[in-house]
Design a protein around this motif. Structure first.
Motif, PDB file in Angstrom:
ATOM      1  N   PRO A 153       0.815  -1.235   0.000  1.00 29.41           N
ATOM      2  CA  PRO A 153       0.000   0.000   0.000  1.00 29.41           C
ATOM      3  C   PRO A 153       0.838   1.269   0.000  1.00 29.41           C
ATOM      4  O   PRO A 153       0.370   2.319  -0.454  1.00 29.41           O
ATOM      5  N   GLU A 154       2.070   1.187   0.494  1.00 28.50           N
ATOM      6  CA  GLU A 154       2.922   2.376   0.537  1.00 28.50           C
ATOM      7  C   GLU A 154       3.383   2.805  -0.859  1.00 28.50           C
ATOM      8  O   GLU A 154       3.751   3.957  -1.065  1.00 28.50           O
ATOM      9  N   LEU A 155       3.379   1.853  -1.794  1.00 26.59           N
ATOM     10  CA  LEU A 155       3.807   2.165  -3.164  1.00 26.59           C
ATOM     11  C   LEU A 155       2.671   2.683  -4.032  1.00 26.59           C
ATOM     12  O   LEU A 155       2.918   3.172  -5.141  1.00 26.59           O
ATOM     13  N   GLN A 156       1.436   2.571  -3.573  1.00 33.12           N
ATOM     14  CA  GLN A 156       0.297   2.962  -4.384  1.00 33.12           C
ATOM     15  C   GLN A 156       0.307   4.453  -4.759  1.00 33.12           C
ATOM     16  O   GLN A 156       0.056   4.800  -5.923  1.00 33.12           O
ATOM     17  N   PRO A 157       0.592   5.380  -3.815  1.00 32.30           N
ATOM     18  CA  PRO A 157       0.657   6.798  -4.214  1.00 32.30           C
ATOM     19  C   PRO A 157       1.737   7.068  -5.256  1.00 32.30           C
ATOM     20  O   PRO A 157       1.523   7.869  -6.172  1.00 32.30           O
ATOM     21  N   PHE A 158       2.878   6.380  -5.115  1.00 35.90           N
ATOM     22  CA  PHE A 158       3.952   6.547  -6.104  1.00 35.90           C
ATOM     23  C   PHE A 158       3.501   6.057  -7.475  1.00 35.90           C
ATOM     24  O   PHE A 158       3.737   6.725  -8.502  1.00 35.90           O
ATOM     25  N   LEU A 159       2.851   4.883  -7.522  1.00 30.82           N
ATOM     26  CA  LEU A 159       2.371   4.346  -8.792  1.00 30.82           C
ATOM     27  C   LEU A 159       1.316   5.255  -9.412  1.00 30.82           C
ATOM     28  O   LEU A 159       1.279   5.444 -10.631  1.00 30.82           O
ATOM     29  N   PHE A 160       0.454   5.813  -8.561  1.00 31.63           N
ATOM     30  CA  PHE A 160      -0.576   6.721  -9.065  1.00 31.63           C
ATOM     31  C   PHE A 160       0.063   7.935  -9.743  1.00 31.63           C
ATOM     32  O   PHE A 160      -0.306   8.296 -10.868  1.00 31.63           O
ATOM     33  N   CYS A 161       1.023   8.562  -9.079  1.00 34.32           N
ATOM     34  CA  CYS A 161       1.691   9.745  -9.648  1.00 34.32           C
ATOM     35  C   CYS A 161       2.480   9.383 -10.900  1.00 34.32           C
ATOM     36  O   CYS A 161       2.466  10.126 -11.892  1.00 34.32           O
ATOM     37  N   LEU A 162       3.153   8.228 -10.866  1.00 37.40           N
ATOM     38  CA  LEU A 162       3.964   7.807 -12.010  1.00 37.40           C
ATOM     39  C   LEU A 162       3.103   7.571 -13.243  1.00 37.40           C
ATOM     40  O   LEU A 162       3.383   8.099 -14.331  1.00 37.40           O
ATOM     41  N   PHE A 163       2.027   6.805 -13.086  1.00 42.02           N
ATOM     42  CA  PHE A 163       1.196   6.469 -14.246  1.00 42.02           C
ATOM     43  C   PHE A 163       0.346   7.648 -14.694  1.00 42.02           C
ATOM     44  O   PHE A 163       0.053   7.771 -15.889  1.00 42.02           O
ATOM     45  N   LEU A 164      -0.040   8.498 -13.771  1.00 38.38           N
ATOM     46  CA  LEU A 164      -0.755   9.708 -14.171  1.00 38.38           C
ATOM     47  C   LEU A 164       0.157  10.592 -15.016  1.00 38.38           C
ATOM     48  O   LEU A 164      -0.271  11.128 -16.055  1.00 38.38           O
ATOM     49  N   SER A 165       1.415  10.727 -14.604  1.00 39.15           N
ATOM     50  CA  SER A 165       2.375  11.533 -15.369  1.00 39.15           C
ATOM     51  C   SER A 165       2.611  10.927 -16.747  1.00 39.15           C
ATOM     52  O   SER A 165       2.619  11.646 -17.760  1.00 39.15           O
ATOM     53  N   MET A 166       2.782   9.616 -16.797  1.00 36.13           N
ATOM     54  CA  MET A 166       3.018   8.946 -18.079  1.00 36.13           C
ATOM     55  C   MET A 166       1.811   9.085 -18.999  1.00 36.13           C
ATOM     56  O   MET A 166       1.959   9.292 -20.219  1.00 36.13           O
ATOM     57  N   TYR A 167       0.611   8.991 -18.424  1.00 37.12           N
ATOM     58  CA  TYR A 167      -0.598   9.115 -19.238  1.00 37.12           C
ATOM     59  C   TYR A 167      -0.753  10.523 -19.801  1.00 37.12           C
ATOM     60  O   TYR A 167      -1.088  10.705 -20.980  1.00 37.12           O
ATOM     61  N   LEU A 168      -0.484  11.536 -18.961  1.00 38.61           N
ATOM     62  CA  LEU A 168      -0.597  12.919 -19.418  1.00 38.61           C
ATOM     63  C   LEU A 168       0.440  13.225 -20.492  1.00 38.61           C
ATOM     64  O   LEU A 168       0.148  13.918 -21.474  1.00 38.61           O
ATOM     65  N   VAL A 169       1.654  12.710 -20.322  1.00 44.28           N
ATOM     66  CA  VAL A 169       2.695  12.905 -21.336  1.00 44.28           C
ATOM     67  C   VAL A 169       2.294  12.230 -22.647  1.00 44.28           C
ATOM     68  O   VAL A 169       2.480  12.785 -23.735  1.00 44.28           O
ATOM     69  N   THR A 170       1.726  11.021 -22.537  1.00 48.47           N
ATOM     70  CA  THR A 170       1.267  10.304 -23.732  1.00 48.47           C
ATOM     71  C   THR A 170       0.179  11.085 -24.454  1.00 48.47           C
ATOM     72  O   THR A 170       0.225  11.239 -25.685  1.00 48.47           O
TER      73      THR A 170
END
Length: 312
Positions: free
Chosen positions: A21-38
């Motif tokens: 669960p501690e990695l979930q916020p990091f994954l959220f920010c990472l994939f949100l950034s990747m999606y917006l860049v895409t």
């Protein structure tokens, strides 16, 4: 395990990339950034191609369609993952899962065909330059897109309909961040032999044939380039193909890497991590590859970006 008919299945569980669960916020920010860049990168390419008459050529026509396909593939998978992380809920409805399977397959097949069409375009441009405008006519371009879309939609529909015949067990956890067809089939308690054969058949047909076309095109291109007398002509020819060849290598390289990872590893999470490499990374990197290596595209994008403040 007790089998359940597909009509009794209301939802699956997308187990994601990690249980921590501690990695979930990091994954959220990472994939949100990747999606917006895409989204931003591919939308800029579509806008640049549609707004500048100098880019109304077959190569950029196929590139704009490739960018649209990349947006569709990313939008099919990443937003649901982000919603699940935010809501701390791993569920996806049965209908939603099948819908995701359908659009992922459609986008992946269409990307294969578009890369093959772009390779053919480069082959005609280098090997038959005097006949280029005649061969790559607007009618042929539209026909290639329509045929690619038709076969992609048909293949995805066939695969999705075959899932409807399956009965599922109580364990409905999918060890991925999206509904991947092979993982969904693994959850079935009924006989999946026909589904498995169909997966390999469609993969060999709709992946192998476009890849064979790409390899043939580049074999002819290399042969033609090597016969050119001037070094400048050779460098120009290779620079024309550089961006497309990079995109092809990234797309097929990551897909093969993900497949090998799923075969050789015993971990249920490693294939999910590997799938990021072919579902997320190529779609994000394609705009950068074409922008960094293409002088015309960079010039048009500069004009668009510099003109944005005046429009606001």
């Amino acid at each position: 395990m007790e089998p359940r008919n597909h009509t009794d299945v209301s939802e699956f569980l997308l187990l994601g990339l990690t249980d921590d669960p501690e990695l979930q916020p990091f994954l959220f920010c990472l994939f949100l950034s990747m999606y917006l860049v895409t989204l931003l990168g591919n939308l800029l390419i579509i806008l640049a191609v549609s707004s500048d008459s100098h880019l109304h050529t077959p190569m950029y026509f196929f590139l704009a369609n490739l960018s649209f396909t990349d947006i569709c593939l990313s939008t099919t998978t990443i937003p649901k993952m982000l919603v699940n992380i935010q809501a701390q809920n791993q569920s996806i409805t049965y209908t939603g899962c099948l819908t995701q399977v359908y659009f992922v397959l459609t986008s992946a097949c269409l990307e294969n065909f578009l890369l093959a069409a772009m390779a053919y375009d480069r082959y005609v441009a280098i090997c038959h330059p005097l006949r280029y405008t005649v061969i790559m006519s607007p009618q042929l371009r539209v026909l290639l897109i329509l045929l690619s879309l038709f076969f992609s939609l048909a293949a995805a529909l066939l695969q999705s309909l075959m899932v409807l015949r399956l009965s599922f067990c109580k364990d409905l956890g999918i060890p991925h961040f999206f509904c991947e067809l092979a993982q969904v089939i693994k959850l079935a308690c009924s006989d999946t032999l026909i589904n498995t054969i169909l997966i390999y058949f469609v993969a060999s047909m709709f992946g192998g044939i476009p890849l064979s076309g790409i390899i043939f095109s580049y074999t002819q291109i290399v042969s033609s380039v090597l016969r050119m007398p001037s070094v400048g002509g050779k460098l120009k020819a290779f620079s024309i193909c550089g961006s497309h060849l990079s995109v092809v290598s990234l797309f097929y390289g990551t897909a093969v890497g993900a497949y090998i990872s799923s075969v050789v590893t015993d971990s249920s999470k490693k294939p999910a991590v590997a799938s990021v490499m072919y579902v997320v990374v190529p779609q994000m990197m394609n705009p950068f590859i074409y922008n960094l290596r293409n002088r015309d595209m960079k010039g048009v994008l500069r004009k668009l970006i510099s003109g944005m403040p005046s429009l606001l």
